[in-house]
Design an enzyme around this catalytic site. Structure first.
Site, PDB file in Angstrom:
ATOM      1  CE1 TYR A   1      -3.918   2.193   0.728  1.00  0.00           C
ATOM      2  CE2 TYR A   1      -2.492   3.232   2.405  1.00  0.00           C
ATOM      3  CZ  TYR A   1      -3.658   3.221   1.904  1.00  0.00           C
ATOM      4  OH  TYR A   1      -4.519   4.210   1.897  1.00  0.00           O
TER       5      TYR A   1
ATOM      6  CE  LYS B   1      -3.877   5.444  -0.978  1.00  0.00           C
ATOM      7  NZ  LYS B   1      -4.734   6.133  -2.000  1.00  0.00           N
TER       8      LYS B   1
HETATM    9  C1  LIG Z   1       3.480  12.634  17.827  1.00  0.00           C
HETATM   10  C2  LIG Z   1       3.087  11.435  16.816  1.00  0.00           C
HETATM   11  C3  LIG Z   1       2.067  10.528  17.115  1.00  0.00           C
HETATM   12  C4  LIG Z   1       1.785   9.519  16.037  1.00  0.00           C
HETATM   13  C5  LIG Z   1       0.753   8.605  16.206  1.00  0.00           C
HETATM   14  C6  LIG Z   1       0.580   7.938  14.733  1.00  0.00           C
HETATM   15  C7  LIG Z   1      -0.453   6.712  15.011  1.00  0.00           C
HETATM   16  C8  LIG Z   1      -0.724   6.312  13.441  1.00  0.00           C
HETATM   17  C9  LIG Z   1      -0.932   4.826  13.024  1.00  0.00           C
HETATM   18  C10 LIG Z   1      -1.100   4.665  11.713  1.00  0.00           C
HETATM   19  C11 LIG Z   1      -2.206   5.203  11.128  1.00  0.00           C
HETATM   20  C12 LIG Z   1      -2.726   4.745   9.475  1.00  0.00           C
HETATM   21  C13 LIG Z   1      -3.548   5.751   8.976  1.00  0.00           C
HETATM   22  C14 LIG Z   1      -3.785   5.258   7.308  1.00  0.00           C
HETATM   23  C15 LIG Z   1      -4.681   4.465   7.158  1.00  0.00           C
HETATM   24  C16 LIG Z   1      -4.688   4.071   5.819  1.00  0.00           C
HETATM   25  O1  LIG Z   1      -4.298   4.561   4.791  1.00  0.00           O
HETATM   26  C17 LIG Z   1      -5.222   2.480   5.760  1.00  0.00           C
HETATM   27  N1  LIG Z   1      -6.296   2.170   6.452  1.00  0.00           N
HETATM   28  C18 LIG Z   1      -5.475   1.860   4.232  1.00  0.00           C
HETATM   29  O2  LIG Z   1      -6.540   2.217   3.836  1.00  0.00           O
END
Ligand SMILES: CCCCCCCCCCCCCCCC(=O)[C@@H](N)CO
Length: 337
Positions: A192, A196
């Site tokens: 994926y 992207k």
């Molecule tokens: C200070 C920093 C804190 C950060 C926390 C971040 C936690 C993020 C985890 C991963 C998130 C993924 C989202 C994308 C979903 C997507 O694109 C898929 N479901 C495909 O469809």
């Protein structure tokens, strides 16, 4: 005394700059514009198609499944603002040049062949899984379902824009939909994230190149969208991936569509819609065209500088703790003796 004066002057200057940035945004409105939306029968694409319809745009929805197109059209008809609005759906698989061009030919027909004012390339599929479970076919399929699905309509549209008069093309838009997973990636997204990230590269090159025609490029980096697609991908998503994603709260397709339109309206190149997006946009910007670089952006940059490394360390720890369970997983599937 002098120090106080300098501090007051600096704070005042920064505030003035912020206000200038706030009011000096290019405002774009969908009303009366022809918007071409791929993936407009579900999730973000459908929410966006409905929102555009409610704002008085002429909307062409492109997707593969005719039944779902018919259903989407009914929903759009129910929120149309005027009898003059042109609302249409077309069944094409736009990851090939032939179908991308054919879809544009068809969609532009009611407009005397003029190209759309804005393309919203929302179509895309995620199939999370472990890299070692992939093969040549699934790796290539992921690019068909994500990158080529965005690149081919963009190519077909760019050819049209470049052949139109300068006045006609000026201010038209291509809006790509990427993902927060194009700012960083995690276990489970080897099919994926690369596609992207590739969209991010295409958008950045086009942001520079399509200036030649006065065309604007935008790219959206949403986090978790509570869409039908998420339910499907979660069925096969590795447990470890689900666990790391728990940190992301997620939002409805409608709210993400709102954020996307807001960013496009404001003229942002990188459009984000939540805290995570704002942090990673600032922290990973590099030489990407700046969206804004006021005080607010600087605060997110600082959160990123101090917050992202510990978060990444935490993710690495969660992955390492998963090793015993993963060994079992491999054995169960006959991938290991
Ligand atoms: C200070 C920093 C804190 C950060 C926390 C971040 C936690 C993020 C985890 C991963 C998130 C993924 C989202 C994308 C979903 C997507 O694109 C898929 N479901 C495909 O469809």
């Amino acid at each position: 005394m002098n120090v106080v004066l300098i501090v007051v002057a600096v704070v005042f200057g920064v505030l003035l700059y912020e206000i200038f940035v706030m009011f000096n945004k290019k405002k774009w409105a969908p009303k009366g514009k022809h918007c071409y939306v791929t993936g407009g029968t579900a999730g973000l694409g459908l929410a966006l198609a409905l929102k555009l319809t409610k704002e008085g745009a002429n909307v062409s929805v492109i997707a593969r499944n005719q039944e779902r197109l018919d259903k989407a059209l009914k929903e759009m008809e129910a929120v149309r603002q005027s009898p003059d609005q042109i609302l249409k759906t077309y069944s094409y698989a736009v990851h090939t040049t032939a179908e991308a061009e054919a879809s544009l030919d068809a969609a532009c027909q009611p407009y005397g062949g003029r190209s759309p004012d804005a393309l919203f390339l929302c179509a895309g599929t995620a199939r999370p899984g472990f890299f070692v479970e992939q093969d040549e076919a699934t790796l290539k399929q992921s690019f068909d379902e994500i990158y080529w699905l965005a690149a081919m309509p963009a190519l077909a549209a760019a050819k049209r824009f470049s052949s139109e008069s300068e006045a006609e093309a000026k201010g038209k838009k291509i809006v790509f939909v990427s993902s927060a997973l194009a700012y960083f990636s995690i276990v489970g997204y080897t099919t994926y994230s690369p596609a992207k990230f590739a969209i991010r590269g295409l958008a950045e090159a086009l942001h520079s190149e399509l200036m030649l025609y006065g065309v604007d490029i935008h790219i959206f980096f949403p986090g978790t969208i509570f869409s039908p697609g998420l339910i499907t991908e979660n069925k096969t998503k590795p447990k470890i991936t689900l666990k790391i994603e728990e940190r992301d709260e997620g939002m409805s397709p409608e709210r993400w569509a709102d954020e996307l339109l807001k960013g496009v309206r404001d003229g942002d190149f990188h459009v984000v819609g939540d805290f995570i997006g704002r942090v990673f946009r600032s922290a990973t910007r590099g030489a990407s065209p700046s969206t804004r670089s006021g005080l607010v952006d600087f605060v997110y940059l600082m959160i990123g500088v101090f917050g992202v490394p510990p978060w990444r360390k935490g993710v690495d720890k969660v992955v390492r703790e998963h090793i015993p369970e993963h060994q079992e997983y491999l054995k169960e599937r006959g991938l290991k003796k």
